[in-house]
Motif scaffolding. Structure first.
Motif, mmCIF file in Angstrom:
data_model
loop_
_atom_site.group_PDB
_atom_site.id
_atom_site.type_symbol
_atom_site.label_atom_id
_atom_site.label_comp_id
_atom_site.label_asym_id
_atom_site.label_seq_id
_atom_site.Cartn_x
_atom_site.Cartn_y
_atom_site.Cartn_z
ATOM 1 N N PHE A 244 0.835 -1.199 0.000
ATOM 2 C CA PHE A 244 0.000 0.000 0.000
ATOM 3 C C PHE A 244 0.872 1.252 0.000
ATOM 4 C CE2 PHE A 244 -2.469 3.297 2.257
ATOM 5 C CZ PHE A 244 -3.479 3.447 1.317
ATOM 6 N N ALA A 245 1.922 1.257 0.815
ATOM 7 C CA ALA A 245 2.809 2.414 0.866
ATOM 8 C C ALA A 245 3.515 2.618 -0.472
ATOM 9 C CB ALA A 245 3.836 2.236 1.984
ATOM 10 N N THR A 246 3.922 1.533 -1.103
ATOM 11 C CA THR A 246 4.571 1.642 -2.413
ATOM 12 C C THR A 246 3.597 2.186 -3.446
ATOM 13 O OG1 THR A 246 6.041 -0.193 -1.874
ATOM 14 C CG2 THR A 246 5.782 0.347 -4.205
ATOM 15 N N TRP A 247 2.371 1.717 -3.421
ATOM 16 C CA TRP A 247 1.354 2.208 -4.354
ATOM 17 C C TRP A 247 1.122 3.699 -4.137
ATOM 18 C CZ3 TRP A 247 -3.603 4.155 -3.364
ATOM 19 C CH2 TRP A 247 -4.365 4.379 -4.503
ATOM 20 N N CYS A 248 1.006 4.114 -2.867
ATOM 21 C CA CYS A 248 0.807 5.539 -2.560
ATOM 22 C C CYS A 248 1.992 6.365 -3.047
ATOM 23 C CB CYS A 248 0.612 5.736 -1.058
ATOM 24 S SG CYS A 248 -0.969 5.151 -0.430
ATOM 25 N N TRP A 249 3.207 5.853 -2.866
ATOM 26 C CA TRP A 249 4.401 6.567 -3.305
ATOM 27 C C TRP A 249 4.403 6.726 -4.828
ATOM 28 C CZ3 TRP A 249 8.134 9.253 -0.947
ATOM 29 C CH2 TRP A 249 9.243 9.610 -1.717
ATOM 30 N N VAL A 250 4.044 5.675 -5.551
ATOM 31 C CA VAL A 250 4.014 5.736 -7.014
ATOM 32 C C VAL A 250 2.983 6.756 -7.481
ATOM 33 C CG1 VAL A 250 3.412 4.411 -9.077
ATOM 34 C CG2 VAL A 250 4.908 3.413 -7.358
ATOM 35 N N SER B 194 4.321 10.291 -6.618
ATOM 36 C CA SER B 194 5.475 10.715 -7.412
ATOM 37 C C SER B 194 5.105 10.997 -8.865
ATOM 38 C CB SER B 194 6.583 9.662 -7.341
ATOM 39 O OG SER B 194 6.168 8.454 -7.933
ATOM 40 N N ARG B 195 4.033 10.415 -9.349
ATOM 41 C CA ARG B 195 3.577 10.712 -10.713
ATOM 42 C C ARG B 195 2.802 12.019 -10.781
ATOM 43 N NH1 ARG B 195 1.573 4.790 -12.812
ATOM 44 N NH2 ARG B 195 3.664 3.931 -13.048
ATOM 45 N N ARG B 196 2.139 12.388 -9.698
ATOM 46 C CA ARG B 196 1.272 13.573 -9.717
ATOM 47 C C ARG B 196 1.945 14.836 -9.204
ATOM 48 N NH1 ARG B 196 -4.527 11.127 -7.721
ATOM 49 N NH2 ARG B 196 -4.710 9.617 -9.410
ATOM 50 N N LEU B 197 3.015 14.690 -8.429
ATOM 51 C CA LEU B 197 3.660 15.851 -7.823
ATOM 52 C C LEU B 197 4.968 16.179 -8.529
ATOM 53 C CD1 LEU B 197 3.265 14.899 -4.052
ATOM 54 C CD2 LEU B 197 1.964 16.601 -5.305
ATOM 55 N N PRO B 198 5.384 17.433 -8.484
ATOM 56 C CA PRO B 198 6.719 17.764 -8.973
ATOM 57 C C PRO B 198 7.765 17.026 -8.133
ATOM 58 C CG PRO B 198 5.444 19.756 -8.553
ATOM 59 C CD PRO B 198 4.657 18.606 -8.033
ATOM 60 N N LEU C 159 8.707 18.396 -4.719
ATOM 61 C CA LEU C 159 7.653 18.275 -3.718
ATOM 62 C C LEU C 159 7.455 16.819 -3.303
ATOM 63 C CD1 LEU C 159 5.714 19.929 -2.072
ATOM 64 C CD2 LEU C 159 4.042 19.724 -3.881
ATOM 65 N N ALA C 160 7.597 15.897 -4.235
ATOM 66 C CA ALA C 160 7.472 14.478 -3.889
ATOM 67 C C ALA C 160 8.578 14.048 -2.935
ATOM 68 C CB ALA C 160 7.510 13.624 -5.153
ATOM 69 N N ALA C 161 9.747 14.656 -3.076
ATOM 70 C CA ALA C 161 10.853 14.319 -2.178
ATOM 71 C C ALA C 161 10.542 14.706 -0.733
ATOM 72 C CB ALA C 161 12.122 15.012 -2.647
ATOM 73 N N GLN C 162 9.657 15.658 -0.547
ATOM 74 C CA GLN C 162 9.277 16.071 0.807
ATOM 75 C C GLN C 162 8.529 14.954 1.548
ATOM 76 O OE1 GLN C 162 10.223 19.093 2.089
ATOM 77 N NE2 GLN C 162 11.293 19.372 0.162
ATOM 78 N N LEU C 163 8.008 13.992 0.807
ATOM 79 C CA LEU C 163 7.280 12.895 1.443
ATOM 80 C C LEU C 163 8.185 12.058 2.342
ATOM 81 C CD1 LEU C 163 5.127 11.699 -1.586
ATOM 82 C CD2 LEU C 163 4.363 13.029 0.384
#
Length: 103
Positions: free
Chosen positions: A24-30, A33-37, A40-44
């Motif tokens: 689930f965490a991997t799916w959320c990360w994918v 990372s596809r929707r955010l710059p 900004l995704a690195a801030q996760l």
């Protein structure tokens, strides 16, 4: 002392929850990372640190010390600042697109 059936049930439950949580965490990360710059995704990654701290404090049964709390607050404030910067740039770019379209 736990019986063999209780220990087996615990191990199976831990494996199922670990695998399901990882997937689930991997799916959320994918998705993120596809929707955010990228910046900004690195801030996760900060979320991992803050949640790790929270779980550690819960495990130890203690509140964070002042330096630990200040560090966690600064991390969250940094992410909020990054979100604000990206929100402003997105709003400005959408406004400029609208003004160009009207001309």
């Amino acid at each position: 002392m736990a019986s063999v059936s209780e220990a087996t049930r615990f191990v199976v439950w831990a494996l199922v929850m670990g695998l399901a949580g990882s997937w689930f965490a991997t799916w959320c990360w994918v998705v993120a990372s596809r929707r955010l710059p990228l910046a900004l995704a690195a801030q996760l990654i900060v979320a991992e640190t803050v949640f790790g701290l929270a779980y550690g404090f819960m495990f130890e049964g203690r509140p964070p010390s002042p330096p630990e709390a200040i560090g966690a607050i600064m991390q969250v404030a940094g992410v909020c600042s990054a979100i604000a910067v990206f929100s402003k740039s997105c709003a400005l770019s959408s406004l400029s697109r609208k003004s160009v379209a009207q001309v």
